[in-house]
Design an enzyme around this catalytic site. Structure first.
Site, mmCIF file in Angstrom:
data_model
loop_
_atom_site.group_PDB
_atom_site.id
_atom_site.type_symbol
_atom_site.label_atom_id
_atom_site.label_comp_id
_atom_site.label_asym_id
_atom_site.label_seq_id
_atom_site.Cartn_x
_atom_site.Cartn_y
_atom_site.Cartn_z
ATOM 1 N N CYS A 2 0.834 -1.200 0.000
ATOM 2 C CA CYS A 2 0.000 0.000 0.000
ATOM 3 C C CYS A 2 0.871 1.253 0.000
ATOM 4 C CB CYS A 2 -0.878 0.031 1.238
ATOM 5 S SG CYS A 2 -1.951 -1.396 1.353
ATOM 6 N N ARG A 27 5.061 0.581 -6.588
ATOM 7 C CA ARG A 27 4.981 -0.353 -5.457
ATOM 8 C C ARG A 27 3.964 -1.455 -5.696
ATOM 9 N NH1 ARG A 27 6.527 2.290 -0.364
ATOM 10 N NH2 ARG A 27 4.840 1.313 0.773
ATOM 11 N N TRP A 75 -2.774 -2.505 -1.872
ATOM 12 C CA TRP A 75 -2.380 -3.865 -2.301
ATOM 13 C C TRP A 75 -3.103 -4.757 -1.314
ATOM 14 C CZ3 TRP A 75 0.288 -7.008 -5.623
ATOM 15 C CH2 TRP A 75 0.757 -8.220 -5.144
ATOM 16 N N ASN A 101 -1.371 1.737 5.836
ATOM 17 C CA ASN A 101 -0.443 0.785 5.230
ATOM 18 C C ASN A 101 0.040 -0.105 6.365
ATOM 19 O OD1 ASN A 101 1.620 -0.549 3.957
ATOM 20 N ND2 ASN A 101 2.928 1.249 3.688
ATOM 21 N N GLY A 102 -0.114 -1.427 6.214
ATOM 22 C CA GLY A 102 0.320 -2.346 7.263
ATOM 23 C C GLY A 102 -0.756 -3.391 7.520
ATOM 24 N N GLU A 481 17.228 -23.522 -6.081
ATOM 25 C CA GLU A 481 16.820 -22.116 -6.132
ATOM 26 C C GLU A 481 18.029 -21.214 -6.414
ATOM 27 O OE1 GLU A 481 14.266 -20.592 -6.615
ATOM 28 O OE2 GLU A 481 14.568 -18.559 -5.884
ATOM 29 N N LYS A 485 18.334 -18.717 -9.662
ATOM 30 C CA LYS A 485 18.587 -17.275 -9.505
ATOM 31 C C LYS A 485 19.752 -16.864 -10.399
ATOM 32 C CE LYS A 485 15.794 -15.712 -7.995
ATOM 33 N NZ LYS A 485 14.732 -16.594 -7.710
ATOM 34 N N GLU A 488 18.922 -17.162 -14.311
ATOM 35 C CA GLU A 488 17.901 -16.278 -14.886
ATOM 36 C C GLU A 488 18.346 -14.826 -14.983
ATOM 37 O OE1 GLU A 488 14.179 -16.077 -12.714
ATOM 38 O OE2 GLU A 488 15.214 -16.190 -10.801
ATOM 39 N N HIS A 504 27.458 -39.848 -10.986
ATOM 40 C CA HIS A 504 26.761 -40.706 -11.945
ATOM 41 C C HIS A 504 26.693 -40.070 -13.325
ATOM 42 C CE1 HIS A 504 25.795 -43.599 -8.871
ATOM 43 N NE2 HIS A 504 25.463 -42.584 -8.074
ATOM 44 N N LYS A 603 7.119 -11.352 -15.273
ATOM 45 C CA LYS A 603 6.883 -11.524 -13.836
ATOM 46 C C LYS A 603 5.763 -12.519 -13.576
ATOM 47 C CE LYS A 603 7.531 -10.779 -9.527
ATOM 48 N NZ LYS A 603 8.657 -11.521 -8.961
#
Ligand code: F6R
Length: 608
Positions: A2, A27, A75, A101-102, A481, A485, A488, A504, A603
């Protein structure tokens, strides 16, 4: 996340609020609204969707005349994106209006009490509780009402508040959500972030936790929660708008990496209650949890990697057989979902086409589907039978960091909940784990602060052609992961291997100077990992080892060691990922790659 803007001064407020909100668009948001005192009453306009709609509804602010107002981009957290849930929110007669906001963690308890006193709620938000609570305590003195409300609220908040019978004043207060104030040429402004006010002033005061600000056309006064005046000094900001959007960081990805301590804490804090874990949001009783005999986790990309971590934790800790599968595979293989199977889909965006299709496939087969989702009101959140939100806030950089970290936290909470319900974890053991969980934000911050060391290391590997990430058990999950990262955002070929599997076949690719990033956080596997590291080093590899401080063999075995602070063995992925994210980031920056928008990637992958 937010965004808040507020203005009081000699100019028309609405155009300034709309302009400020536009500067906070980066944001992320799903709805927006403004409120302005027009000389008689506080008038509000709010709407789901882009700011363009709000601009059209108010003719660029013209239809809302007045020189004091507050604005908000939302948001969604509590309640789906909608006109009604959009801020500002108000008390019963509209004389107290709030933007927030929160997250108010105890809002349900407060709401129940207020309903008992005949307060009627129109939205599903936690914010509306604040407006009614202010009403409850208001006796003509805004400062007094605000301090009383502060003592009742648990959670995080930055608030902009208008009181209709104090039309020459604008109030703001903060705890654990960002808030700044600035003195402009003809008034004062508040905002949740610098870009919103840069056009009007570059002298900004950062509001600290528990501080309240009373603003008028002439200036501002600061108070603490005991209503005592506080002296503050402003700082001069010389960032340009683009730098300000990134909070002074070079890229959104780095900013979001630094938001991980908060994303992690926001995901666990509201769910830790009375010494236990409250995930009542799932709408599943303990009996229903106990009926879960098997877990099938379905997701894509990094969310899938969070699911791989989940397999180790659910099986190891909660003793629930768990399969983790790529959504793009699951949907086409006619999966067998027997009674007692819970399907969990993990997604940051909640819109990934393959994950959504997998959810529908699972539902069509009669399985109960749990969505672990970041975007409130997204398709997956709407269609899943139960939803557990990760409270990472919107992610702008294409490569996920904070949403992934928040997904891990959701997984830990679920696994501990199951383990406790099944009687595998005692109350004491659970308390110990929760103690370790609460330490993670500070530990993540410590690792982030080590960034220069990793940057120096990364700069030596800008020309690397191939990198291998190896680990065993839960460390294999984090290697996957780490490898994603790197590839990409830096376009360097990398692969993750279960360390024992290297010999192997893949070991034939190791040659003089090949970088191997090894992760070893599980004590019982230290020795095995040392053997694997030796195998690659004898073939010329340069080994970066991420391990715990008690791994006494580490320095001898590897070429470069990064130590992690101590945590519960099930939580190590939350720490090990930090140096791996930093490594990828600095390699990509060093190579001059477009870190926030890597080539060929989107995204939200809403196509198959
Ligand atoms: C990698 C990344 C992607 C996403 C994947 C799933 O950094 O961000 O691999 O994790 O596309 O996206 P969501 O979580 O939105 O379903």
């Amino acid at each position: 996340m937010c965004g808040i803007v507020g203005y009081i001064g000699k100019s028309q407020a609405a155009p300034i609020l709309l302009d400020g909100l536009a500067k906070l668009e980066y944001r992320g948001y799903d709805s927006a609204g403004i409120a302005v005192y027009d000389g008689q009453e506080i008038r509000k306009v709010k709407s789901r969707g882009r700011l363009k709609i709000l601009n059209e509804l108010t003719h660029g602010g013209e239809t809302l005349p007045g020189t004091v107002g507050i604005g908000h981009t939302r948001w969604a957290t509590h309640g789906s994106p909608s006109d009604i849930n959009a801020h500002p929110h108000h008390n019963k007669d509209g004389s107290i209006v709030v933007v927030h906001n929160g997250i108010i963690e105890n809002y349900l308890k407060l709401k129940k009490k207020l309903e008992g006193k005949n307060y009627k709620f129109v939205s599903e938000t936690d914010t509306e509780v604040i407006a009614h609570l202010l009403d409850e305590y208001y006796q003509g003195n805004p400062l007094q009402a605000i301090t009383k409300v502060m003592h009742r609220m648990e959670g995080s908040y930055a608030l902009g508040i208008l009181f209709g019978d104090h039309p020459d004043e604008l109030y703001a207060v903060r705890k654990d959500s960002p808030l700044i104030v600035g003195k402009t040429e003809d008034g004062c402004m508040i905002a949740s972030d610098v870009p919103a006010i840069l056009r009007y002033t570059r002298d900004v005061t950062f509001v600290e936790n528990g501080e309240i600000i009373r603003m008028t056309k002439e200036g501002m006064e600061f108070f603490n929660a005991d209503q005592e005046p506080v002296e503050k000094i402003s700082v001069h900001i010389d960032w340009d708008v683009k730098a300000a959007e990134k909070g002074g960081f070079e890229h959104f990805m780095l900013k979001e990496m630094y938001e991980q301590p908060r994303a992690v804490a926001d995901t666990f804090s509201p769910r830790l209650k009375e010494g236990g874990i409250d995930i009542g949001e799932l709408g599943m009783s303990t009996e229903e949890l106990l009926k879960v005999k098997k877990l099938v986790i379905v997701a894509c990309g990094s969310a899938y990697h969070a699911g791989v971590t989940a397999k180790y934790i659910f099986e190891g800790l909660a003793r629930i057989p768990t399969e983790t599968e790529l959504a793009s595979e699951f949907r086409y293989r006619n999966p067998i979902l027997e009674e007692g199977t819970l399907v969990a889909v993990i997604s940051q965006s909640g819109e990934t086409a393959d994950t959504l299709a997998a959810l529908r496939e699972a539902k069509s087969k009669g399985a109960r589907v749990l969505g672990i989702v970041n975007a409130v009101g997204s398709s997956i959140a709407r269609e899943a039978d139960s939803v557990m939100y990760t409270w990472a806030g919107p992610e702008i950089a294409v490569a996920t960091t904070k949403a992934y970290s928040a997904q891990l936290i959701a997984i830990y909470l679920l696994a501990m909940k199951f383990a406790f319900a099944k009687g595998i974890l005692t109350g004491e053991e659970l308390a110990g784990m929760l103690g370790d969980l609460k330490k993670l934000p500070v530990q993540i911050e410590m690792l982030l602060n080590n960034r220069e060391k990793i940057q120096r290391f990364a700069n030596r590997y800008l020309a690397a052609r191939d990198v291998y990430f190896i680990g065993r058990g839960i460390d294999y999950a984090i290697s996957m992961e780490g490898s994603l990262k790197l590839k990409e955002i830096s376009y360097i070929h990398s692969e993750a291997y279960a360390a024992g599997e290297l010999k192997h076949g893949t070991i034939s690719l190791i040659e003089e100077g090949t970088l191997v990033a090894a992760v070893s956080t599980q004590k019982e596997l230290y020795r095995k990992m040392i053997s694997n590291i030796t195998e690659v080093r004898t073939r010329g590899a340069f080994v970066l080892l991420v391990t715990n401080e008690d791994n006494t063999e580490a320095e001898k075995a590897a070429d470069y060691v990064i130590y992690l602070p101590e945590t519960n063995p099930y939580f190590t992925n939350s720490l090990a990922i930090i140096p791996l994210q930093l490594l990828s980031y600095y390699v990509a920056v060093g190579k001059g790659c477009d870190v926030d928008k890597p080539r060929n990637l989107a995204k939200s992958v809403t196509v198959e």
